[in-house]
Design a protein around this motif. Structure first.
Motif, PDB file in Angstrom:
ATOM      1  N   VAL A  74       0.873  -1.337   0.036  1.00 17.58           N
ATOM      2  CA  VAL A  74       0.154   0.160   0.183  1.00 17.58           C
ATOM      3  C   VAL A  74       0.810   1.195   0.013  1.00 17.58           C
ATOM      4  CG1 VAL A  74      -1.937  -1.153   1.207  1.00 17.58           C
ATOM      5  CG2 VAL A  74      -0.224   0.189   2.391  1.00 17.58           C
ATOM      6  N   LEU A  75       0.540   2.412  -0.671  1.00 18.37           N
ATOM      7  CA  LEU A  75       1.138   3.442  -0.800  1.00 18.37           C
ATOM      8  C   LEU A  75       0.157   4.252  -0.003  1.00 18.37           C
ATOM      9  CD1 LEU A  75       2.866   5.775  -1.724  1.00 18.37           C
ATOM     10  CD2 LEU A  75       1.547   5.915  -4.062  1.00 18.37           C
ATOM     11  N   LEU A  76       0.749   4.956   1.278  1.00 17.72           N
ATOM     12  CA  LEU A  76       0.292   5.959   2.003  1.00 17.72           C
ATOM     13  C   LEU A  76       0.397   7.332   1.706  1.00 17.72           C
ATOM     14  CD1 LEU A  76       1.126   3.853   5.337  1.00 17.72           C
ATOM     15  CD2 LEU A  76      -1.074   3.630   3.874  1.00 17.72           C
ATOM     16  N   ILE A  77      -0.752   8.225   1.710  1.00 20.11           N
ATOM     17  CA  ILE A  77      -0.338   9.602   0.986  1.00 20.11           C
ATOM     18  C   ILE A  77      -0.256  10.540   2.670  1.00 20.11           C
ATOM     19  CG2 ILE A  77      -1.117  11.547  -0.191  1.00 20.11           C
ATOM     20  CD1 ILE A  77      -0.224   8.745  -1.802  1.00 20.11           C
ATOM     21  N   ALA A  78       0.928  10.945   3.042  1.00 14.84           N
ATOM     22  CA  ALA A  78       0.845  11.437   4.426  1.00 14.84           C
ATOM     23  C   ALA A  78       0.495  12.963   4.029  1.00 14.84           C
ATOM     24  CB  ALA A  78       2.354  11.552   4.570  1.00 14.84           C
ATOM     25  N   GLU A  79       0.100  13.703   4.983  1.00 18.92           N
ATOM     26  CA  GLU A  79      -0.388  15.123   4.969  1.00 18.92           C
ATOM     27  C   GLU A  79       0.427  15.903   5.737  1.00 18.92           C
ATOM     28  OE1 GLU A  79      -4.881  16.503   5.558  1.00 18.92           O
ATOM     29  OE2 GLU A  79      -4.778  14.411   4.863  1.00 18.92           O
ATOM     30  N   TYR A  80       0.595  17.171   5.153  1.00 21.44           N
ATOM     31  CA  TYR A  80       1.300  18.254   5.613  1.00 21.44           C
ATOM     32  C   TYR A  80       0.767  19.502   5.394  1.00 21.44           C
ATOM     33  CZ  TYR A  80       5.433  21.418   5.471  1.00 21.44           C
ATOM     34  OH  TYR A  80       6.110  22.655   5.428  1.00 21.44           O
ATOM     35  N   ARG A  81       0.582  20.261   6.423  1.00 23.67           N
ATOM     36  CA  ARG A  81      -0.014  21.627   6.190  1.00 23.67           C
ATOM     37  C   ARG A  81       0.690  22.884   7.045  1.00 23.67           C
ATOM     38  NH1 ARG A  81      -5.844  21.896   7.990  1.00 23.67           N
ATOM     39  NH2 ARG A  81      -5.898  20.120   6.225  1.00 23.67           N
ATOM     40  N   ASP A  82       1.162  23.848   6.358  1.00 27.58           N
ATOM     41  CA  ASP A  82       1.571  24.844   7.001  1.00 27.58           C
ATOM     42  C   ASP A  82       2.719  24.577   8.008  1.00 27.58           C
ATOM     43  OD1 ASP A  82       1.572  27.604   7.115  1.00 27.58           O
ATOM     44  OD2 ASP A  82      -0.214  27.814   8.139  1.00 27.58           O
ATOM     45  N   GLY A  83       3.436  23.927   7.487  1.00 28.86           N
ATOM     46  CA  GLY A  83       4.874  23.512   8.548  1.00 28.86           C
ATOM     47  C   GLY A  83       4.650  22.493   9.586  1.00 28.86           C
TER      48      GLY A  83
ATOM     49  N   ALA B 121       4.099  15.304   0.328  1.00 32.15           N
ATOM     50  CA  ALA B 121       4.537  16.510  -0.211  1.00 32.15           C
ATOM     51  C   ALA B 121       4.527  17.518   0.959  1.00 32.15           C
ATOM     52  CB  ALA B 121       3.651  17.111  -1.226  1.00 32.15           C
ATOM     53  N   GLY B 122       6.109  17.681   1.718  1.00 33.67           N
ATOM     54  CA  GLY B 122       6.209  18.574   2.909  1.00 33.67           C
ATOM     55  C   GLY B 122       7.400  18.994   3.019  1.00 33.67           C
ATOM     56  N   SER B 123       7.878  18.568   3.897  1.00 35.67           N
ATOM     57  CA  SER B 123       9.457  19.192   4.163  1.00 35.67           C
ATOM     58  C   SER B 123      10.337  18.167   4.790  1.00 35.67           C
ATOM     59  CB  SER B 123       9.361  20.496   4.992  1.00 35.67           C
ATOM     60  OG  SER B 123      10.564  20.584   5.852  1.00 35.67           O
ATOM     61  N   GLU B 124      11.619  18.065   4.334  1.00 31.30           N
ATOM     62  CA  GLU B 124      12.596  17.423   5.255  1.00 31.30           C
ATOM     63  C   GLU B 124      12.712  17.563   6.626  1.00 31.30           C
ATOM     64  OE1 GLU B 124      17.063  15.661   4.293  1.00 31.30           O
ATOM     65  OE2 GLU B 124      16.218  16.860   2.648  1.00 31.30           O
ATOM     66  N   GLN B 125      12.412  18.590   6.927  1.00 30.82           N
ATOM     67  CA  GLN B 125      12.368  18.981   8.341  1.00 30.82           C
ATOM     68  C   GLN B 125      11.156  18.208   9.326  1.00 30.82           C
ATOM     69  OE1 GLN B 125      13.704  21.874   6.176  1.00 30.82           O
ATOM     70  NE2 GLN B 125      15.494  20.617   7.034  1.00 30.82           N
TER      71      GLN B 125
ATOM     72  N   ASP C 279       9.232   3.840   9.637  1.00 29.81           N
ATOM     73  CA  ASP C 279      10.360   2.861   9.275  1.00 29.81           C
ATOM     74  C   ASP C 279      10.143   2.279   7.800  1.00 29.81           C
ATOM     75  OD1 ASP C 279      12.349   1.547  10.336  1.00 29.81           O
ATOM     76  OD2 ASP C 279      11.523   0.349  11.704  1.00 29.81           O
ATOM     77  N   GLY C 280      10.394   3.210   7.027  1.00 32.19           N
ATOM     78  CA  GLY C 280      10.120   2.637   5.462  1.00 32.19           C
ATOM     79  C   GLY C 280      10.633   3.491   4.528  1.00 32.19           C
ATOM     80  N   THR C 281      10.246   3.523   3.173  1.00 30.85           N
ATOM     81  CA  THR C 281      10.457   4.391   2.404  1.00 30.85           C
ATOM     82  C   THR C 281       9.587   5.520   2.126  1.00 30.85           C
ATOM     83  OG1 THR C 281      11.592   2.685   0.960  1.00 30.85           O
ATOM     84  CG2 THR C 281      11.110   4.661  -0.061  1.00 30.85           C
ATOM     85  N   LEU C 282      10.121   6.620   2.015  1.00 27.08           N
ATOM     86  CA  LEU C 282       9.216   7.963   2.118  1.00 27.08           C
ATOM     87  C   LEU C 282       9.747   8.671   0.681  1.00 27.08           C
ATOM     88  CD1 LEU C 282       7.175   9.818   3.560  1.00 27.08           C
ATOM     89  CD2 LEU C 282       9.328  11.121   4.513  1.00 27.08           C
ATOM     90  N   TYR C 283       8.818   8.801  -0.058  1.00 27.32           N
ATOM     91  CA  TYR C 283       8.855   9.491  -1.249  1.00 27.32           C
ATOM     92  C   TYR C 283       8.508  10.957  -0.695  1.00 27.32           C
ATOM     93  CZ  TYR C 283       9.588   5.595  -4.003  1.00 27.32           C
ATOM     94  OH  TYR C 283      10.020   4.342  -4.434  1.00 27.32           O
ATOM     95  N   LEU C 284       9.481  12.061  -1.071  1.00 26.14           N
ATOM     96  CA  LEU C 284       9.482  13.178  -0.385  1.00 26.14           C
ATOM     97  C   LEU C 284       9.339  14.494  -1.461  1.00 26.14           C
ATOM     98  CD1 LEU C 284       9.068  15.057   2.444  1.00 26.14           C
ATOM     99  CD2 LEU C 284      11.697  15.348   1.893  1.00 26.14           C
ATOM    100  N   ALA C 285       8.467  15.194  -1.545  1.00 30.03           N
ATOM    101  CA  ALA C 285       8.689  16.243  -2.260  1.00 30.03           C
ATOM    102  C   ALA C 285       8.690  17.605  -1.715  1.00 30.03           C
ATOM    103  CB  ALA C 285       7.613  16.271  -3.592  1.00 30.03           C
ATOM    104  N   GLU C 286       9.685  18.346  -1.628  1.00 30.10           N
ATOM    105  CA  GLU C 286       9.535  19.714  -0.930  1.00 30.10           C
ATOM    106  C   GLU C 286       8.349  20.406  -1.433  1.00 30.10           C
ATOM    107  OE1 GLU C 286      11.427  20.848   1.627  1.00 30.10           O
ATOM    108  OE2 GLU C 286      12.506  18.994   1.678  1.00 30.10           O
ATOM    109  N   ALA C 287       7.365  20.687  -0.267  1.00 28.15           N
ATOM    110  CA  ALA C 287       6.170  21.772  -0.646  1.00 28.15           C
ATOM    111  C   ALA C 287       6.678  23.067  -1.274  1.00 28.15           C
ATOM    112  CB  ALA C 287       5.179  21.898   0.654  1.00 28.15           C
ATOM    113  N   THR C 288       7.629  23.591  -0.842  1.00 23.32           N
ATOM    114  CA  THR C 288       8.214  24.876  -1.225  1.00 23.32           C
ATOM    115  C   THR C 288       8.363  24.807  -2.749  1.00 23.32           C
ATOM    116  OG1 THR C 288      10.323  24.117  -0.561  1.00 23.32           O
ATOM    117  CG2 THR C 288       9.399  25.872   0.690  1.00 23.32           C
TER     118      THR C 288
END
Ligand SMILES: Cc1cc2nc3c(=O)[nH]c(=O)nc-3n(C[C@H](O)[C@H](O)[C@H](O)COP(=O)(O)OP(=O)(O)OC[C@H]3O[C@@H](n4cnc5c(N)ncnc54)[C@H](O)[C@@H]3O)c2cc1C
Lengths: 305, 257
Positions: A3-12, A37-41, A47-56
């Protein structure tokens, strides 16, 4: 199953619902990968692979851009399920991803069914449906609070960075905070809440009088606030306040999921409703089947007398 | 400006529901029907947009059996100009992708500038149809709108987020918008407008004449949720009920001294 889980980020901030996605995957016993789609911070404990796109770079609200990024992960990982929260982010983005994949989407999943199916509410939660997808990959959105994480999250993700050049047809202009509360319902030990069943604004006084007799505050469901019969700061629910008084009295409130989300942690719940089958009965300790216009004044008089 | 509003007819949510004999949807006998609440906000916003820009034409579309004409007429009485009834006895068996395909099929040739939808239906709550139609027609799509403005050929909306926070978003035309509760105050149709609505153009499209889509989601079955045990149900005379409740509150809570 993967399963691909779509994590959620808002305003930091990473949204807590991200961990409900993980709890869901745990329940399925599935292998997981995650997209954010968020931030490396602001990485999730995972415990797994996180595909990360910088929201900036890709924009914080940019569903077209986020869709393309998610499609690239689907292409690479070939998951069986793509799972979102049923939230303002999820319900906006999930159908776009589903359409691009020609995938079935099942919205607001509350339970995992027995044979590869998913349970969703219907008719204001008076009924349940079991639905199944008819394709190799199915898109789901999960009802908030339906899958609760067990224990504290842990782990450090392995990062795979994504970049995008998609230009969007939507221009995000920023956030606006909800107006500050006129009352702090979080401090009230007793809350008497008015729903659409009060029928007309004059009946707010009945609810307020009962709240006073019980030494508490009055509150309202969304339609009452939308109609202008109560201030928004008194709205209980997902888009209002979350409360946990010792006693919550729901007057003429059906018990829609978005309302329950704001009050189901109350110590003792009394519902007053003409409809014996109203979903509020699911969480109520006592359901008084009565017309609130007669019952509420009778109760108030009794308390005062 | 050409505007499309899609409306769905749903059962009154205070009804007693029974599952149909196929076990896949509700039994439609003895139900009261009304316009999906979220769609009332969509119709109102379309009418307000027309009032603002002056030159505009509002098409109201609904899919379903003959009774949905009542819902189309209500939208026409609120200010819609013409109706399209996609006549389909089996619309309740179709998934969001199939419904969206039908709507997109009707809308594709008509070059609408703005599409209004409710953010979800009260009976299914999938929150998919508006987004799917907009995407199928390659429009900008924005969901859960609680504030809508139109200026210089562009739409500016506020999307509602969790906790009552909002996100401000701007988009060009053509655009599809899904409407959330509280966006506006839907007007009640006046008697003269109800009379006028009867004479407005209503086109019937047989669903068989539209290109169908395969179902992507299958309904296995439908059932009432299992009742949580322990909850007490009190019925009877108001004064006696009040006595009983006070006793229970004294026993089970610490809020009554
Ligand atoms: C994204 C989103 C966010 C939302 N956020 C919230 C939120 O924060 N808070 C919230 O409350 N809702 C929220 N909602 C709306 C929610 O889905 C419901 O529409 C809402 O909670 C219904 O309010 P209600 O129970 O007062 O009205 P209804 O659902 O109309 O129920 C009225 C009830 O009153 C009963 N009744 C009628 N007459 C009488 C009488 N005389 N005496 C006793 N009982 C009577 C009826 O049997 C019925 O059960 C949200 C919806 C969405 C989509």
């Amino acid at each position: 199953m993967k399963v691909l889980l779509i994590a959620e980020y808002r305003d930091g901030t990473l949204m807590g619902s991200t961990y409900e996605l993980l709890a869901f995957a745990d329940k399925l016993g599935a292998e997981t990968v995650m997209f954010l789609a968020g931030s490396e911070q602001v990485q999730p404990a995972y415990d797994g692979t996180l595909y990360l796109a910088e929201a900036t770079d890709c924009g914080e609200y940019n569903p077209e851009g986020h869709r393309e990024l998610i499609l690239s992960v689907v292409e690479k990982e070939k998951p069986d399920l793509v799972v979102f929260s049923h939230s303002s982010y999820g319900w906006d983005l999930a159908p776009r991803v589903a359409l691009a994949l020609r995938a079935p989407q099942i919205s607001e999943v509350v339970e995992i069914g027995e044979e590869g199916d998913y349970v969703v509410p219907a008719c204001n939660a008076k009924l349940r449906r079991r639905l199944a997808g008819e394709a190799p990959v199915t898109v789901l959105t999960l009802q908030a609070g339906a899958f609760n994480p067990q224990g504290a999250p842990s782990g450090t993700p392995h990062l795979e960075k994504l970049t995008t050049t998609t230009s969007a047809s939507l221009e995000f202009l920023g956030y606006e905070e909800a107006e500050k509360a006129e009352v702090d319902l979080a401090k009230a030990e007793v809350i008497v809440s008015a729903g659409r069943g009060i029928g007309k604004p004059e009946n707010m006084a009945l609810v307020a009088a009962l709240a006073e007799a019980l030494g508490g505050e009055y509150a309202a469901s969304r339609p009452v606030v939308d109609a202008g019969w109560a201030d928004h700061s008194r709205q209980v629910g997902t888009t209002g306040q979350t409360v946990a008084p010792k006693l919550y009295v729901a007057c003429g409130i059906s018990g829609a999921i978005q309302h329950l989300a704001g009050m189901k942690k109350s110590g003792f719940i009394v519902a007053i409703n003409t409809d014996k089958d109203a979903p509020i009965g699911e969480v109520a300790d006592v359901l008084v089947v009565a017309d609130l216009k007669q019952f509420v004044p009778a109760l108030t008089a009794k308390l005062k007398g | 400006m050409k505007i499309l509003v899609c409306v769905k007819q749903v059962p009154d949510m205070e009804s007693k529901f029974a599952v149909n004999s196929a076990g896949t949807w509700i039994d439609s006998a003895d139900l009261a029907w009304r316009m999906n609440e979220y769609d009332e906000y969509a119709v109102e916003q379309a009418v307000r947009l027309k009032e603002q820009v002056g030159e505009a034409d509002i098409t109201v579309l609904s899919i379903g059996p003959d009774r949905v004409v009542e819902t189309i007429k209500k939208a026409l009485a609120m200010g819609g100009d013409r109706g399209i009834h996609v006549k389909d006895e089996l619309s309740h068996d179709k998934d969001p992708f199939q419904i969206a395909t039908l709507i997109a099929g009707v809308a594709r040739e008509q070059n609408f500038d703005v599409l209004f939808f409710g953010m979800q239906s009260q009976d299914r709550g999938s929150a998919q149809v508006g987004v799917l139609v907009g995407e199928m027609l390659k429009m900008a799509v924005v969901t859960t709108v609680v504030e809508f403005g139109f200026e210089d050929g562009r739409i500016t909306v506020k999307r509602e987020l969790e906790g009552g926070n909002r996100a401000k978003v701007r988009l060009g035309l053509p655009a599809a918008v899904t409407c959330q509760l509280g966006l506006n105050t839907p007007r009640y149709p006046t008697l003269p407008n109800i009379m006028k609505a009867k004479k407005k153009e209503l086109t019937v499209v047989e669903v068989a004449t539209l290109a169908p889509a395969e179902a992507l989601v299958r309904t296995r079955n439908m059932y009432p949720p299992s009742k949580k045990g322990g909850g007490l149900v009190l019925e009877g005379d108001a004064a006696e009920l009040a006595d009983k409740l006070v006793r229970i509150l004294k026993e089970k809570t610490t809020v009554l001294k």
